[in-house]
Write a protein that holds these residues in place. Sequence first.
Motif, PDB file in Angstrom:
ATOM      1  N   VAL A   1      35.492  22.450  40.818  1.00  0.00           N
ATOM      2  CA  VAL A   1      35.324  23.538  39.857  1.00  0.00           C
ATOM      3  C   VAL A   1      35.433  24.871  40.588  1.00  0.00           C
ATOM      4  N   VAL A   2      36.248  25.756  40.025  1.00  0.00           N
ATOM      5  CA  VAL A   2      36.453  27.094  40.564  1.00  0.00           C
ATOM      6  C   VAL A   2      35.957  28.090  39.524  1.00  0.00           C
ATOM      7  N   SER A   3      35.208  29.077  39.967  1.00  0.00           N
ATOM      8  CA  SER A   3      34.752  30.112  39.043  1.00  0.00           C
ATOM      9  C   SER A   3      35.559  31.385  39.271  1.00  0.00           C
ATOM     10  N   ALA A   4      35.796  32.113  38.183  1.00  0.00           N
ATOM     11  CA  ALA A   4      36.551  33.364  38.221  1.00  0.00           C
ATOM     12  C   ALA A   4      35.589  34.516  37.949  1.00  0.00           C
TER      13      ALA A   4
ATOM     14  N   GLU B   1      30.810  36.597  36.196  1.00  0.00           N
ATOM     15  CA  GLU B   1      31.623  35.392  36.026  1.00  0.00           C
ATOM     16  C   GLU B   1      32.274  35.426  34.648  1.00  0.00           C
ATOM     17  N   VAL B   2      33.600  35.277  34.617  1.00  0.00           N
ATOM     18  CA  VAL B   2      34.337  35.336  33.360  1.00  0.00           C
ATOM     19  C   VAL B   2      34.890  33.976  32.940  1.00  0.00           C
ATOM     20  N   GLY B   3      34.771  32.982  33.822  1.00  0.00           N
ATOM     21  CA  GLY B   3      35.250  31.651  33.482  1.00  0.00           C
ATOM     22  C   GLY B   3      35.129  30.706  34.655  1.00  0.00           C
TER      23      GLY B   3
ATOM     24  N   SER C   1      49.089  35.069  39.262  1.00  0.00           N
ATOM     25  CA  SER C   1      48.002  34.576  38.422  1.00  0.00           C
ATOM     26  C   SER C   1      47.598  33.145  38.768  1.00  0.00           C
ATOM     27  N   VAL C   2      46.450  32.765  38.215  1.00  0.00           N
ATOM     28  CA  VAL C   2      45.922  31.416  38.357  1.00  0.00           C
ATOM     29  C   VAL C   2      45.560  30.932  36.961  1.00  0.00           C
TER      30      VAL C   2
ATOM     31  N   HIS D   1      44.205  32.242  31.877  1.00  0.00           N
ATOM     32  CA  HIS D   1      45.000  32.807  32.974  1.00  0.00           C
ATOM     33  C   HIS D   1      44.269  34.026  33.524  1.00  0.00           C
ATOM     34  N   TYR D   2      44.214  34.134  34.843  1.00  0.00           N
ATOM     35  CA  TYR D   2      43.535  35.243  35.496  1.00  0.00           C
ATOM     36  C   TYR D   2      44.467  35.879  36.519  1.00  0.00           C
ATOM     37  N   ALA D   3      44.549  37.207  36.484  1.00  0.00           N
ATOM     38  CA  ALA D   3      45.371  37.941  37.446  1.00  0.00           C
ATOM     39  C   ALA D   3      44.707  37.884  38.816  1.00  0.00           C
ATOM     40  N   ARG D   4      45.476  37.546  39.830  1.00  0.00           N
ATOM     41  CA  ARG D   4      44.921  37.399  41.178  1.00  0.00           C
ATOM     42  C   ARG D   4      44.499  38.724  41.786  1.00  0.00           C
ATOM     43  N   ASP D   5      45.107  39.828  41.360  1.00  0.00           N
ATOM     44  CA  ASP D   5      44.775  41.112  41.976  1.00  0.00           C
ATOM     45  C   ASP D   5      43.465  41.712  41.476  1.00  0.00           C
ATOM     46  N   ILE D   6      42.936  41.243  40.339  1.00  0.00           N
ATOM     47  CA  ILE D   6      41.687  41.800  39.817  1.00  0.00           C
ATOM     48  C   ILE D   6      40.582  40.750  39.673  1.00  0.00           C
ATOM     49  N   THR D   7      40.843  39.523  40.097  1.00  0.00           N
ATOM     50  CA  THR D   7      39.887  38.443  39.941  1.00  0.00           C
ATOM     51  C   THR D   7      39.534  37.847  41.299  1.00  0.00           C
ATOM     52  N   MET D   8      38.255  37.550  41.484  1.00  0.00           N
ATOM     53  CA  MET D   8      37.792  36.844  42.681  1.00  0.00           C
ATOM     54  C   MET D   8      37.525  35.399  42.267  1.00  0.00           C
ATOM     55  N   PHE D   9      38.020  34.455  43.049  1.00  0.00           N
ATOM     56  CA  PHE D   9      37.851  33.029  42.753  1.00  0.00           C
ATOM     57  C   PHE D   9      36.961  32.403  43.808  1.00  0.00           C
ATOM     58  N   GLN D  10      36.019  31.565  43.362  1.00  0.00           N
ATOM     59  CA  GLN D  10      35.125  30.890  44.296  1.00  0.00           C
ATOM     60  C   GLN D  10      34.949  29.435  43.893  1.00  0.00           C
TER      61      GLN D  10
END
Length: 75
Positions: A24-27, A38-40, A51-52, A63-72
């Motif tokens: 599981v990855v959180s955005a 956390e948005v998703g 994007s991811v 869909h999340y833009a990679r330039d404005i989203t941190m993924f963990q």
Amino acid sequence: MKSNKPRTLQKNIEFFTAALSQCVVSAWQEDPAGVYCEVGSGIVERISEDSVRIRNNDGTKSHYARDITMFQTEK
């Protein structure tokens, strides 16, 4: 020894590994005050340079833009 500390994903290989392992990855995105919220979360389905795409727990896709989203990852 594995750490329970969240790990930030940035490189394509990190997203690819997360997708293969089905972890599981959180955005996270900044709100207007500059605080990350956390948005998703879900399983990585597709990555591109921009994007991811994540499959959420309810089966929907986001869909999340990679330039404005941190993924963990959770672990």
